[in-house]
Design an enzyme around this catalytic site. Structure first.
Site, short mmCIF file in Angstrom:
data_model
loop_
_atom_site.label_atom_id
_atom_site.label_comp_id
_atom_site.label_asym_id
_atom_site.label_seq_id
_atom_site.Cartn_x
_atom_site.Cartn_y
_atom_site.Cartn_z
N ASP A 127 42.26 109.82 71.58
CA ASP A 127 41.65 109.51 72.87
C ASP A 127 41.48 107.99 72.91
OD1 ASP A 127 39.88 108.96 74.93
OD2 ASP A 127 38.72 110.79 74.66
N ILE A 165 40.72 106.00 75.51
CA ILE A 165 40.08 105.65 76.78
C ILE A 165 39.47 104.24 76.76
CG2 ILE A 165 37.92 106.84 76.13
CD1 ILE A 165 37.56 107.65 79.03
N LYS A 178 36.94 103.56 81.92
CA LYS A 178 36.26 102.51 81.15
C LYS A 178 36.95 101.15 81.34
CE LYS A 178 34.06 106.05 79.59
NZ LYS A 178 32.69 106.39 79.99
N TYR A 194 31.54 111.28 70.57
CA TYR A 194 31.08 111.31 71.97
C TYR A 194 30.43 112.66 72.28
CZ TYR A 194 32.14 112.08 77.01
OH TYR A 194 32.10 112.41 78.34
C1 LIG Z 1 35.65 109.14 74.22
C2 LIG Z 1 35.56 109.61 75.63
N1 LIG Z 1 36.47 110.48 76.08
C3 LIG Z 1 36.43 110.94 77.34
C4 LIG Z 1 35.44 110.55 78.22
C5 LIG Z 1 35.43 111.09 79.62
O1 LIG Z 1 35.92 110.12 80.51
P1 LIG Z 1 36.44 110.40 82.00
O2 LIG Z 1 35.45 109.74 82.91
O3 LIG Z 1 37.78 109.75 82.09
O4 LIG Z 1 36.50 111.85 82.19
C6 LIG Z 1 34.47 109.63 77.79
C7 LIG Z 1 33.40 109.19 78.69
O5 LIG Z 1 32.42 108.59 78.31
C8 LIG Z 1 34.54 109.15 76.46
O6 LIG Z 1 33.66 108.26 75.99
#
Ligand SMILES: Cc1ncc(COP(=O)(O)O)c(C=O)c1O
Length: 471
Positions: free
Chosen positions: A230, A232, A273, A145
Site C-alpha cells: 500500500d 498511498i 494523501k 493503520y
Molecule cells: C495506509 C492507508 N491505506 C489506506 C487508507 C485509506 O485511504 P483512502 O482515503 O484512499 O480510502 C489510509 C487512510 O488513512 C491509509 O493510511
C-alpha cells in the site's frame, strides 16, 4: 431474532477502537480558533491540508476543467453518460504517469494493469476479495493503520495475523518476525495468502528499506504467497532515505516481467494523501496479474470514481509543470511541519521515532505511563484527550505490542493550531511531572516517619527483650 444480518452487526469493523472513539469525542467538542478555542484539536486524522492553495490556483487557471469543457466545447453529456468500469483512458494514463513521477521515473506503469477504485479503502478490500477466501489470512507488520481491521477483514471474512515489530530496531520488519507470524497463523489453523505492508508506513512515518523489501520478496517467494504494498503515502517522502517502491526492487532483481513472483505483487495507491483529496475518492490497484486485474475490474463496479472526477484530475495530472512543482513544494511544506512538531515535542521532553515521510509522527510517551501496560496507555490517552484536549491515536489502536507509543498528525491544521497543540501537550507533561513529584515527596515524607516508627518499635521491643533477658 435479529433484524439485521450477522455481517452488519458483527464487531470486526473495529468501530469500538480508541482510534474511532477519539474522533467521536472530537466531534462533540471540536476546536475552532474563534468559536471554540478550548475545544479538542483533531490530531488523529491523516489529512494533508498543506497544499490546497496549489490545487486551487491550478483550478483558477484552468476553469475549463471544472466546467467540463475540452478545447472550449462542453463534454458534460459525455461525462454524464459515461459508465465504462474500465475508467477513462486519459485519466488512467495520467495517473500511472503521476505514480512514475513520484518514484523519480525509475519505474514505469502500464495503464492496462491499473484498476480504478473509490480510494485505497476499496482497493485493499477488493484485493482481499480477489486473493483470499473467508478464514484465510494476511500477515501485517505492527503497528498498522487502524482502518485495516475494517477494510481487510470486515466484509471479506479474511483474518489479519500480526508480524510483531519492536522499538528495539525502530519497528523494522525482520526475517524472524515474518517467520514467527507465519508459524502463528499455522498454529491458529489459518492458511496464509499473503503479506500486506504500507510503504511509507502509517503510523510510523518511515519508508521501508531496500533490505526489508528484499527480505519480504524472498519470504513471499519461498512461501508462494502474495504481497500487497500500500503506497498511498509515496508522494509524502520529504527526507532521506528516499522512497523505494517494491516495483523498483523487483526491477533491480530482474523479477519484474515473466517470473511468477511478479504475478503475486500488487500495489495500492490513492490520491487521498499525496494530493490531499480524500473526498474525491480516487484510488487504484496496480497488478501484473491479468486474472487479478480482470476480477478486480469486475468488482470495481461497487466503488467507481465518478466520471467528472476522473476528467478533472486527468486534466490536472497531465499538466507536467503543475505536477512537478506540486510534488516538490508539498514535500517541502510537509518537512517544515514535521520539524515543527518534532522540535516542539523535544522541548517538552518528548522524543519521536526518526521519520522521513507521512502526515504524522510516531511519538514515544512511554516515560509518562504510570506502568508499562495498555491500561496505563489508555489512562494517558484519556488525559491527553480530556485535559490537553488533543485527539491523538494510541499505539494499541494500531496494534502496537509495546504500550506508550502514539500517532500524532501534523498536516491537517494551521501552524497556529499546531503551536497551540504543542503548548497544550507541554502543559500536560508539566502537570504529570508535578503530580509525580508531589507523590514522590509524599512518599518520602511518609517513609522517614515509618522508619523512625520501626526503629522506635525495634528499640522498644529490644529493650523489652533486654529487660526480659535480665529478668
Ligand atoms: C495506509 C492507508 N491505506 C489506506 C487508507 C485509506 O485511504 P483512502 O482515503 O484512499 O480510502 C489510509 C487512510 O488513512 C491509509 O493510511
Amino acid at each position: 431474532m435479529s433484524l439485521l444480518s450477522r455481517k452488519a452487526t458483527c464487531n470486526s469493523h473495529g468501530q469500538d477502537s480508541s482510534y474511532f472513539l477519539g474522533w467521536e469525542e472530537y466531534e462533540k467538542n471540536p476546536y475552532h480558533e474563534i468559536q471554540n478555542p478550548s475545544g479538542i484539536i483533531q490530531m488523529g486524522l491523516a489529512e494533508n491540508q498543506l497544499s490546497f492553495d496549489l490545487l486551487e490556483s491550478w483550478m483558477a487557471n484552468n476553469p475549463d476543467a471544472a466546467a467540463f469543457k475540452q478545447d472550449g466545447d462542453s463534454i458534460f453529456r459525455e461525462l454524464a453518460l459515461f459508465q465504462d468500469y474500465h475508467g477513462l483512458p486519459a485519466f488512467k494514463k495520467s495517473l500511472v504517469d503521476f505514480m512514475a513521477e513520484i518514484r523519480g521515473n525509475k519505474v514505469s506503469f502500464n495503464p492496462n494493469k491499473l484498476v480504478l477504485t473509490a480510494g485505497s479503502t476499496s482497493a485493499n478490500e477488493t484485493l482481499m476479495f480477489c486473493l483470499a477466501n473467508p478464514g484465510e489470512a494476511f500477515l501485517l507488520p505492527t503497528p498498522y493503520y487502524p482502518g485495516f481491521d475494517r477494510d481487510l477483514k470486515w466484509r471479506t471474512g479474511v483474518e489479519i495475523v500480526p508480524i510483531k515489530c519492536s522499538s528495539s530496531n525502530n519497528f523494522q520488519i525482520t526475517e524472524s518476525a515474518l517467520e514467527e507470524a507465519y508459524q502463528l497463523a499455522h498454529k491458529r489453523n489459518l492458511k496464509v495468502k499473503g503479506v500486506l505492508i504500507t510503504n511509507p508506513s502509517n503510523p510510523l512515518g518511515t519508508t521501508v528499506t531496500r533490505d526489508e523489501l528484499n527480505h519480504l520478496i524472498n519470504f513471499v517467494d519461498a512461501k508462494n504467497i502474495h504481497i500487497i504494498s500500500d503506497e498511498i503515502y509515496s508522494g509524502t517522502v520529504f527526507d532521506s532515505p528516499g522512497f523505494v517502491s517494491i516495483t523498483e526492487v523487483l526491477m533491480e532483481r530482474n523479477l519484474e516481467e515473466s517470473s511468477n513472483l511478479s504475478d503475486r505483487v500488487h500495489i495500492v495507491y490513492s490520491l487521498s494523501k499525496d494530493l490531499g483529496l480524500p473526498g474525491f475518492r480516487v484510488g487504484a490497484i496496480y497488478s501484473n496479474n491479468e486474472d487479478v486485474v480482470s476480477a478486480a475490474t469486475k468488482m470495481s463496479s461497487f466503488g467507481l470514481i465518478s466520471s467528472q472526477t476522473q476528467f478533472l484530475l486527468s486534466e490536472m495530472l497531465s499538466d507536467k509543470k503543475f505536477t512537478s512543482n506540486y510534488i516538490k513544494e508539498n514535500k517541502k511544506r510537509l518537512m517544515s511541519r514535521h520539524d515543527m512538531l518534532v522540535s516542539g515535542l523535544r522541548n517538552a521532553g518528548i522524543n519521536c521515532l526518526k521519520s522521513n515521510a507521512g502526515l504524522f509522527c510516531w511519538v514515544d510517551l512511554r516515560h509518562l505511563l504510570s506502568s508499562k501496560t495498555f491500561e496505563a496507555e489508555k489512562e494517558l490517552w484519556k488525559r491527553i484527550l480530556f485535559e490537553a484536549r488533543l485527539n491523538i491515536s494510541p499505539g494499541s489502536s494500531c496494534h502496537c505490542n509495546e504500550p506508550g507509543w502514539f500517532r500524532v498528525c501534523f498536516a491537517n491544521m494551521s501552524e497556529e493550531t499546531l503551536n497551540l497543540a504543542i503548548r497544550r501537550i507541554k502543559d500536560l507533561v508539566d502537570t504529570i511531572k508535578l503530580d509525580e513529584n508531589t507523590r514522590r515527596q509524599r512518599r518520602s515524607v511518609r517513609s522517614p516517619r515509618k522508619m523512625s516508627l520501626t526503629k522506635w518499635v525495634f528499640r522498644l521491643s529490644s529493650s523489652h527483650e533486654r529487660e526480659a533477658d535480665q529478668r
